[in-house]
Every structure is written in structure tokens, then in C-alpha cells.
Design a protein around this motif. Sequence first.
Motif, PDB file in Angstrom:
ATOM      1  N   GLY A   1       0.815  -1.211   0.000  1.00 29.81           N
ATOM      2  CA  GLY A   1       0.000   0.000   0.000  1.00 29.81           C
ATOM      3  C   GLY A   1       0.847   1.259   0.000  1.00 29.81           C
ATOM      4  O   GLY A   1       0.578   2.208  -0.740  1.00 29.81           O
ATOM      5  N   ASN A   2       1.889   1.267   0.846  1.00 32.23           N
ATOM      6  CA  ASN A   2       2.768   2.434   0.899  1.00 32.23           C
ATOM      7  C   ASN A   2       3.578   2.585  -0.388  1.00 32.23           C
ATOM      8  O   ASN A   2       3.810   3.700  -0.865  1.00 32.23           O
ATOM      9  CB  ASN A   2       3.717   2.321   2.092  1.00 32.23           C
ATOM     10  N   GLN A   3       4.021   1.468  -0.938  1.00 33.76           N
ATOM     11  CA  GLN A   3       4.774   1.514  -2.187  1.00 33.76           C
ATOM     12  C   GLN A   3       3.922   2.102  -3.313  1.00 33.76           C
ATOM     13  O   GLN A   3       4.381   2.962  -4.073  1.00 33.76           O
ATOM     14  CB  GLN A   3       5.260   0.115  -2.555  1.00 33.76           C
ATOM     15  N   ARG A   4       2.687   1.649  -3.401  1.00 30.43           N
ATOM     16  CA  ARG A   4       1.807   2.148  -4.463  1.00 30.43           C
ATOM     17  C   ARG A   4       1.394   3.606  -4.214  1.00 30.43           C
ATOM     18  O   ARG A   4       1.199   4.367  -5.160  1.00 30.43           O
ATOM     19  CB  ARG A   4       0.571   1.257  -4.601  1.00 30.43           C
ATOM     20  N   ALA A   5       1.300   3.982  -2.945  1.00 28.51           N
ATOM     21  CA  ALA A   5       0.962   5.371  -2.633  1.00 28.51           C
ATOM     22  C   ALA A   5       2.053   6.314  -3.134  1.00 28.51           C
ATOM     23  O   ALA A   5       1.773   7.374  -3.703  1.00 28.51           O
ATOM     24  CB  ALA A   5       0.762   5.541  -1.129  1.00 28.51           C
ATOM     25  N   LEU A   6       3.317   5.920  -2.923  1.00 29.66           N
ATOM     26  CA  LEU A   6       4.412   6.766  -3.386  1.00 29.66           C
ATOM     27  C   LEU A   6       4.561   6.696  -4.906  1.00 29.66           C
ATOM     28  O   LEU A   6       4.734   7.724  -5.569  1.00 29.66           O
ATOM     29  CB  LEU A   6       5.719   6.347  -2.711  1.00 29.66           C
ATOM     30  N   ALA A   7       4.478   5.491  -5.457  1.00 36.94           N
ATOM     31  CA  ALA A   7       4.631   5.340  -6.905  1.00 36.94           C
ATOM     32  C   ALA A   7       3.511   6.040  -7.661  1.00 36.94           C
ATOM     33  O   ALA A   7       3.714   6.511  -8.791  1.00 36.94           O
ATOM     34  CB  ALA A   7       4.673   3.860  -7.271  1.00 36.94           C
ATOM     35  N   GLY A   8       2.341   6.100  -7.045  1.00 33.73           N
ATOM     36  CA  GLY A   8       1.208   6.765  -7.691  1.00 33.73           C
ATOM     37  C   GLY A   8       1.255   8.272  -7.609  1.00 33.73           C
ATOM     38  O   GLY A   8       0.465   8.967  -8.258  1.00 33.73           O
ATOM     39  N   ASP A   9       2.175   8.800  -6.815  1.00 31.73           N
ATOM     40  CA  ASP A   9       2.375  10.246  -6.706  1.00 31.73           C
ATOM     41  C   ASP A   9       3.430  10.643  -7.739  1.00 31.73           C
ATOM     42  O   ASP A   9       4.625  10.575  -7.488  1.00 31.73           O
ATOM     43  CB  ASP A   9       2.832  10.603  -5.296  1.00 31.73           C
ATOM     44  N   GLN A  10       2.966  11.028  -8.921  1.00 32.20           N
ATOM     45  CA  GLN A  10       3.899  11.273 -10.016  1.00 32.20           C
ATOM     46  C   GLN A  10       4.890  12.394  -9.690  1.00 32.20           C
ATOM     47  O   GLN A  10       6.061  12.324 -10.076  1.00 32.20           O
ATOM     48  CB  GLN A  10       3.123  11.588 -11.300  1.00 32.20           C
ATOM     49  N   ALA A  11       4.426  13.404  -8.989  1.00 32.87           N
ATOM     50  CA  ALA A  11       5.329  14.494  -8.617  1.00 32.87           C
ATOM     51  C   ALA A  11       6.439  13.989  -7.694  1.00 32.87           C
ATOM     52  O   ALA A  11       7.607  14.375  -7.832  1.00 32.87           O
ATOM     53  CB  ALA A  11       4.554  15.620  -7.939  1.00 32.87           C
ATOM     54  N   ALA A  12       6.087  13.097  -6.755  1.00 31.94           N
ATOM     55  CA  ALA A  12       7.086  12.549  -5.840  1.00 31.94           C
ATOM     56  C   ALA A  12       8.092  11.680  -6.583  1.00 31.94           C
ATOM     57  O   ALA A  12       9.296  11.721  -6.290  1.00 31.94           O
ATOM     58  CB  ALA A  12       6.403  11.743  -4.737  1.00 31.94           C
ATOM     59  N   VAL A  13       7.618  10.890  -7.533  1.00 27.95           N
ATOM     60  CA  VAL A  13       8.520  10.045  -8.321  1.00 27.95           C
ATOM     61  C   VAL A  13       9.501  10.916  -9.101  1.00 27.95           C
ATOM     62  O   VAL A  13      10.705  10.636  -9.160  1.00 27.95           O
ATOM     63  CB  VAL A  13       7.721   9.130  -9.278  1.00 27.95           C
ATOM     64  N   ARG A  14       9.001  11.991  -9.685  1.00 28.01           N
ATOM     65  CA  ARG A  14       9.885  12.881 -10.452  1.00 28.01           C
ATOM     66  C   ARG A  14      10.889  13.574  -9.524  1.00 28.01           C
ATOM     67  O   ARG A  14      12.037  13.807  -9.915  1.00 28.01           O
ATOM     68  CB  ARG A  14       9.047  13.901 -11.228  1.00 28.01           C
ATOM     69  N   ARG A  15      10.445  13.882  -8.299  1.00 32.19           N
ATOM     70  CA  ARG A  15      11.381  14.492  -7.355  1.00 32.19           C
ATOM     71  C   ARG A  15      12.489  13.501  -6.983  1.00 32.19           C
ATOM     72  O   ARG A  15      13.648  13.884  -6.826  1.00 32.19           O
ATOM     73  CB  ARG A  15      10.645  14.974  -6.096  1.00 32.19           C
ATOM     74  N   LEU A  16      12.121  12.218  -6.827  1.00 32.49           N
ATOM     75  CA  LEU A  16      13.132  11.206  -6.535  1.00 32.49           C
ATOM     76  C   LEU A  16      14.180  11.149  -7.643  1.00 32.49           C
ATOM     77  O   LEU A  16      15.382  11.070  -7.371  1.00 32.49           O
ATOM     78  CB  LEU A  16      12.477   9.828  -6.385  1.00 32.49           C
ATOM     79  N   VAL A  17      13.714  11.175  -8.885  1.00 36.94           N
ATOM     80  CA  VAL A  17      14.631  11.131 -10.022  1.00 36.94           C
ATOM     81  C   VAL A  17      15.554  12.349 -10.007  1.00 36.94           C
ATOM     82  O   VAL A  17      16.769  12.239 -10.203  1.00 36.94           O
ATOM     83  CB  VAL A  17      13.859  11.058 -11.352  1.00 36.94           C
ATOM     84  N   ALA A  18      14.974  13.516  -9.754  1.00 33.55           N
ATOM     85  CA  ALA A  18      15.778  14.739  -9.720  1.00 33.55           C
ATOM     86  C   ALA A  18      16.804  14.684  -8.592  1.00 33.55           C
ATOM     87  O   ALA A  18      17.960  15.096  -8.763  1.00 33.55           O
ATOM     88  CB  ALA A  18      14.865  15.953  -9.553  1.00 33.55           C
ATOM     89  N   LEU A  19      16.398  14.158  -7.441  1.00 36.31           N
ATOM     90  CA  LEU A  19      17.312  14.089  -6.300  1.00 36.31           C
ATOM     91  C   LEU A  19      18.466  13.126  -6.559  1.00 36.31           C
ATOM     92  O   LEU A  19      19.613  13.415  -6.239  1.00 36.31           O
ATOM     93  CB  LEU A  19      16.549  13.655  -5.043  1.00 36.31           C
ATOM     94  N   MET A  20      18.164  11.976  -7.143  1.00 38.68           N
ATOM     95  CA  MET A  20      19.230  10.983  -7.322  1.00 38.68           C
ATOM     96  C   MET A  20      20.168  11.348  -8.473  1.00 38.68           C
ATOM     97  O   MET A  20      21.281  10.829  -8.557  1.00 38.68           O
ATOM     98  CB  MET A  20      18.636   9.585  -7.537  1.00 38.68           C
TER      99      MET A  20
END
Length: 275
Positions: free
Chosen positions: A215-234
Motif C-alpha cells: 500500500g505504501n509503495q503504491r501510494a508513493l509510486a502513484g504520486d507522479q510528482a514525488a517520483v519525479r522528485r526522486l529522479v531529480a534528487l538521485m
Amino acid sequence: MKDIQVQMAVEHGLVKEADALVAATDAFAQTKALAAISILISQLVEPNIPSALDVPLIISLLDSPDASVQTGACNVLTGLMAADESQWRRLVLGVGLTSKLVAMLKAKPESSGLRINLLAALTLAAQGGEEGAAAVTEADGLAPVLEACSSSGSEKVQEAVADLVCQLASYEGLRAALSDAGAVPVLSGLLGVDEPEVVVRALMGLGMLLPGSEGNQRALAGDQAAVRRLVALMTASADADVKALSRDLFVGLTRSCKDEVAEAMRAASPTGTAS
């Protein structure tokens, strides 16, 4: 010998300031005495708290109408919990200080300094063991803690919230309650903060809440803005810890939620395709 002399001088100072606090008749004098007591506690070589220090009086000052006095009392109580395990047990497991701190946080104090100190005190309470951490949840503290983060633009408040959430999440038995309270979206929202220390704590908290929780994994993966922030951070962060933690989270998401991550990447791509 030097340590003994320092300890004796600090204890003498604590007795003097404890007497000053008892004699104080206004908020200014109380704040001054509390500040001195807080500094002296941090200088103790051994955790010997003089009996002259009136702890019930200090607890009662949390009800002061003056925010500076409340902040000072909170600082002293945090120092006591950090300095002496017996004081931690007395305050957290004995007199129920955690419930009082949570109630104050629920009242949404205007002073950001007071909010930060309340959160720091709750973190100290949780650091002492799972009993202390559980006391936060038993006092219905998760909602006001997370709300303090979302309702404040102060990065210091956000950092204090992330600190406390990380401490609570370090206990496996509390992770479900944190998830149910909405910790994942609050932490993911902190990924866009400019202060690296806040981002590191948010990533650490997510790193504890995501494994084993679809549930938590899908909650984060479903937050497209958060996923893009992860990419930018890494890829672009100048902070080595931020880069490493965000990369680990992203790799984990691509394994467990490949389709959602791909969709987020497509949405971010000018051509509409995931790279």
C-alpha cells in the motif's frame, strides 16, 4: 579531577537557578531561569540532577500563558529526559508527559519555536524505547504531529516532524499506525524542500515505511510528482546522502511498482515516453 570540579560547579549552578525559578514572579524571570537550567543540564558530566530542581513546577509551567515560558519549560524537560534515564522513565512512563506534549501540539501554538521544542521533546520520549514511542500513538499524537508539518512553512518545524516520524518508524510495531495516519504522503511532500537535512530525514522515513507494505509503495509510486522528485534528487542533488537514499528508494519502486513509475516518467517526458 577536572570532571569532578565541572560536575560540582554545574550542580551548584542548578541549585542556584532552581531557587531563582521558585522565586520568579513574572514570565521574564521564569524564562531566564529556565534558559539557565537548560544550559546547565547539557553541561552535566554525570546525570545527577539536584533534588532542589522542582520538576513538578517545571511541568506546571507548560500551562503558562506565555509562550516563552512554555518553550523554556519544554527545553528543560527535554534536557532532563536526555540526561538521565531515570528522569526519562519518570516523565514518560510515570507522570505521562507525552500526553501533555501532544495536547499542546493539538492546540496549534502560534510560536514555531514552541512547536519545534514540543516535537523535539516527543522525539526524546520516543528515543527512550518502544514504550515511549507507543505513548505518542496512545495519546493520539500522530495526526497533530503530521499536521504540524503540513500546516507550517518552517523548514525547522518540518525537520522536527521528520525527525520524530523517523524515530517512530524505527519501531516496526508502529509502522502500520504511521501509514494509516498518512505519514507517506507527508514525507513525500518534503522531498521538494530545499534543506538537505529535511530531505534526508524524509527519505529515511520512507525507507522504513515502504519495505513490506504494498500500500505504501503504491501510494508513493502513484504520486507522479514525488517520483519525479526522486529522479531529480538521485541525479542532481549535491548531497551524497540524498543521492544515495533517493536512488535506493527509486530502485525499490521500479521493482515493486514498475507500471506506476513508468507512467510517472512518461508524464514527465516531452515526448510522452518513459526513458
